[in-house]
Design a protein around this motif. Structure first.
Motif: not given
Length: 796
Positions: A530-538, A546-558
């Motif tokens: 989703p749009n926004g800051w997909n922060f997960t951990d420092w 933001v985890p891999p593919d967490g900006f506008n892709g398909f992240s396994g974590l998200l």
């Protein structure tokens, strides 16, 4: 005395008025100066009244932005409790007044853009609504309140503040020569009649008031005098920049330390000669949130700067701190500070409008032509009155050493809201708050701060359904994963505390958040970030956390995060009796879990990838996959095994370690738990008094999210957890690992759960006691015992 209400006497009246003018005059009124200034603005209000007989007067008080209320020169309280444009709080006080004349006074300020980021500012003003036979003599809607501007207080932002995300109270400079001393007694000149405005008189026509007034939800903040610690350094060397000064060991005037210590311990006055510089570093020997209080005489032309630091830095770059106890040779960087300009008068008492935080305090004193006498210097400690009501002990002294550090970290981040940190931001973030609230449930029967947090985040929801990431806040920030963690907060409250009506009131928000996420699920049943800051951990190599593919892709974590949250939502709906909604979320969980397993499972590594390319793998993704309950059989077993054995996985840090510890508990892996507790075990020796934000180099030395091991001492090691709504059933499944003994008492809505266990040769023996009306199970080494209310022996 502050009173908490179970109703809202200032709620707008939705009835059609029979006489509009009468209804208008009956409504509470805000008052402001006739010639109000743009913020920052500090204003004094006063009311002189005569009571024909003694009375207990109940008053409801608020201000925009903040107030301090006085009765006959004595402070009654501070407020309003921090809220937002959607819930503006007021305090209620009972004033015991004798027959005769009295003076009510208030200091009100609004800082606008230079104020704390968490402080909302709407329209300014002060409100006091009284109840009882003398209400007309006191209420701002009817009494002859007066006002005048408070000169002599100015505000400024420290250099570089925004670059390090510093969002708290600005530097306050108090010029004693311009300040209206005695205003709290109603003294002074240039008072003018205030102007009144009523915001809710047109409510029956559907016109909403500017301030949605709500009674305060929390008890009064702690207010306790505290000694200003131990003198560590005194120097006569001048400085060029009060924000950054080297503590030069060779310049230390050790002979003066005794005199300064006598000032702190016994309030023995200390005289600073004319044309003198002094730099004094005080070690509070604990992390403290407090209002500094200083009484001065003389010293016209002097300047006193009171600076605060969590720890001293290795150098002026402010990047690293090293051992936190060290002072000599370090650099004191005082971003948080206040400045006093004495006017030469006797016994002037100074205190800033807002509290400061840290372990070290620096006094910078520069005198002019007149000597300065410091009559006293101390602290007024403040925080939410959250105390340790539970008890934990074990055979490993390292756990006992972590307990006060974690507790203090949580306490320092608990005020009128939870906060991420008290020094830099003082903002309530969902991700931080979930862990702070969970820890609160384990140690305290007081759940008012968690309830308030859940309510405020629910009020923060935006048009796309998601909650804001931090709230209250003057700007809007969206961290989509934090909206999912808010659902976790609602679930935690339901599980640990219950209250079906409260939970039912949150379900529309829960559904709104999930529908907002499902709008980003593509036809292949995968969530696109989703749009926004997909922060997960420092994580160092995750940009902005933001985890891999967490900006506008398909992240396994998200995707696994959404699957995990759908499980919690389904349970919430079941507890609320909403079977159709529960089935809906369960269906979505099944569909998304199947797609996520198919796309992100890496057969060769036996792990779930962070990205579709299967190039990145993390502990985070494995944790949420396992915790989601959507894995089974060989896939579950391989994921668990490789989480424990694959050293190449991106590792969780302090914040997300909570979910790692939850996973270790699920997998019954005490050795792994204790290994990753190493960071916390090292904190006392490194001089930490609270839990930091992240592994070194850490910006913040006090972050409430790092206190979560305190929760795990009770819920994972002792193994005490609720298994049904409202903690109506308990499971005690200890995870001792190398421990020979575990004991503790944990608070429960019905009393206390007491556990005293000893472990030897894979056997456990001891005693358990449950409060009346509570039953459950005791699990150890694949065996189970039934528990009943009252004391009972354990032998397995």
């Amino acid at each position: 005395m502050k009173i908490l209400l179970d109703h809202n006497p200032l709620a707008p009246n939705n009835a059609a008025p029979t006489d509009f003018s009468v209804a208008y005059r009956a409504r509470p009124a805000w008052i402001t100066p006739r010639h109000s200034q743009l913020p920052p603005e500090v204003t004094a209000y006063r009311l002189r009244l005569a009571l024909p007989q003694a009375t207990m007067l109940r008053v409801h008080v608020s201000a925009d932005e903040r107030y301090v209320l006085y009765m006959d020169g004595q402070r009654v309280g501070r407020g309003p409790e921090r809220g937002s444009d959607r819930a503006w709080f007021y305090e209620t006080y009972d004033l015991d007044l004798a027959t005769g004349t009295h003076t009510l006074a208030a200091l009100v300020w609004r800082l606008g853009e230079v104020g704390p980021r968490a402080q909302i500012s709407l329209a300014g003003g002060f409100l006091l609504e009284a109840e009882g036979p003398y209400s007309e003599l006191v209420s701002t809607k009817s009494a002859a309140w007066e006002t005048k501007p408070v000169h002599g207080i100015d505000f400024s932002i420290p250099s570089g503040a925004r670059e390090i995300a510093w969002f708290v109270e600005p530097i306050q400079t108090t010029d004693s020569a311009a300040y209206p001393w005695g205003f709290e007694m109603g003294q002074g000149e240039n008072w003018e009649p205030a102007t009144a405005r009523r915001e809710d008189f047109a409510f029956p026509f559907g016109i909403q008031p500017v301030h949605t007034l709500q009674p305060a939800l929390l008890p009064a903040q702690m207010s306790a005098p505290r000694c200003a610690g131990r003198v560590r350094y005194v120097s006569a060397t001048a400085w060029s920049d009060p924000q950054s000064i080297v503590v030069d060991a060779e310049a230390n005037l050790s002979s003066e330390a005794v005199t300064w210590q006598s000032l702190l311990d016994e309030s023995i006055p200390l005289v600073i000669p004319a044309h003198t510089h002094r730099q004094v570093v005080l070690d509070l020997e604990q992390y403290v949130c407090a209002y500094p209080q200083v009484r001065l005489s003389g010293g016209s032309g002097s300047q006193i700067t009171i600076g605060w630091a969590e720890a001293l830095h290795m150098d002026g770059s402010g990047k690293t701190k090293g051992q936190r106890d060290e002072v000599a040779g370090r650099t004191f960087i005082a971003i948080c500070r206040d400045v006093i300009l004495p006017d030469g008068s006797a016994r002037r008492q100074f205190e800033p409008l807002w509290w400061r935080a840290g372990r070290f305090v620096e006094l910078l004193i520069e005198t002019g032509d007149q000597p300065l006498t410091i009559e006293s210097f101390g602290l007024l400690e403040t925080r939410y009155p959250l105390e340790m009501e539970s008890y934990f002990s074990s055979s490993d002294p390292r756990l006992d050493a972590v307990t006060p550090v974690a507790l203090r970290g949580l306490q320092m981040c608990a005020h009128e809201t939870y906060m991420d940190c008290p020094y830099y931001e003082q903002m309530m973030y969902v991700g931080d708050t979930r862990l702070e609230a969970l820890t609160t449930y384990a140690i305290s029967t007081d759940d008012r701060l968690p309830r308030k947090a859940i309510i405020l985040f629910e009020l923060s929801r935006l048009s796309h359904g998601l909650t804001q990431a931090r709230y209250p806040s003057r700007d809007v920030q969206v961290i989509p994963p934090f909206a999912l963690w808010w659902i976790g907060m609602v679930y935690d409250y339901a599980l640990w505390r219950g209250d079906r009506a409260f939970i039912a009131g949150m379900l529309p928000g829960v559904r709104s958040v999930l529908d907002g996420f499902l709008a980003h699920v593509r036809p292949e049943n995968l969530l696109q970030a989703p749009n926004g800051w997909n922060f997960t951990d420092w994580i160092a190599d995750w940009p902005l956390g933001v985890p891999p593919d967490g900006f506008n892709g398909f992240s396994g974590l998200l995707n696994w995060h959404l699957v995990y949250t759908l499980k919690l939502a389904a349970r919430l709906e079941e507890w609320a009796g909403e079977r159709l909604s529960a089935q809906r979320w369960q269906s979505w969980q099944d569909a998304l879990a199947a797609a996520t397993r198919d796309v992100f499972w890496d057969e060769q590594r036996g792990l779930f990838a962070d990205d579709r390319a299967h190039a990145r793998f993390s502990e985070h993704t494995q944790c949420l996959a396992l915790l989601s309950g959507a894995l089974e059989g060989e896939q579950y077993a391989r994921t668990a095994q490789n989480l424990l054995s694959d050293a190449s996985l991106t590792r969780t840090t302090i914040y997300f370690n909570h979910y790692l510890f939850e996973t270790y508990r699920l997998l019954e892996q005490p050795a792994a738990f204790f290994k990753r507790m190493g960071l916390w075990f090292d904190l006392p020796e490194q001089g930490f008094k609270t839990t930091p934000e992240q592994p070194e180099p850490s910006r913040s030395d006090c972050h409430g999210w790092g206190a979560h091991p305190l929760y795990h001492f009770f819920a994972t090691l002792l193994g005490i957890r609720p298994t049904s709504l409202g903690f109506n059933q308990v499971e005690i499944a200890p995870m001792p690992g190398h421990l020979k003994s575990l004991s503790g008492e944990m608070v429960h809505p019905r009393g206390r759960i007491e556990v005293d266990l000893h472990f030897e040769n894979e056997r456990v023996s001891g005693n358990v006691s449950l409060p009346a009306g509570l039953s459950g199970t005791f699990c150890y080494s694949k065996k189970t015992l039934t528990l009943r209310a009252g004391p009972q022996s354990i032998e397995l």
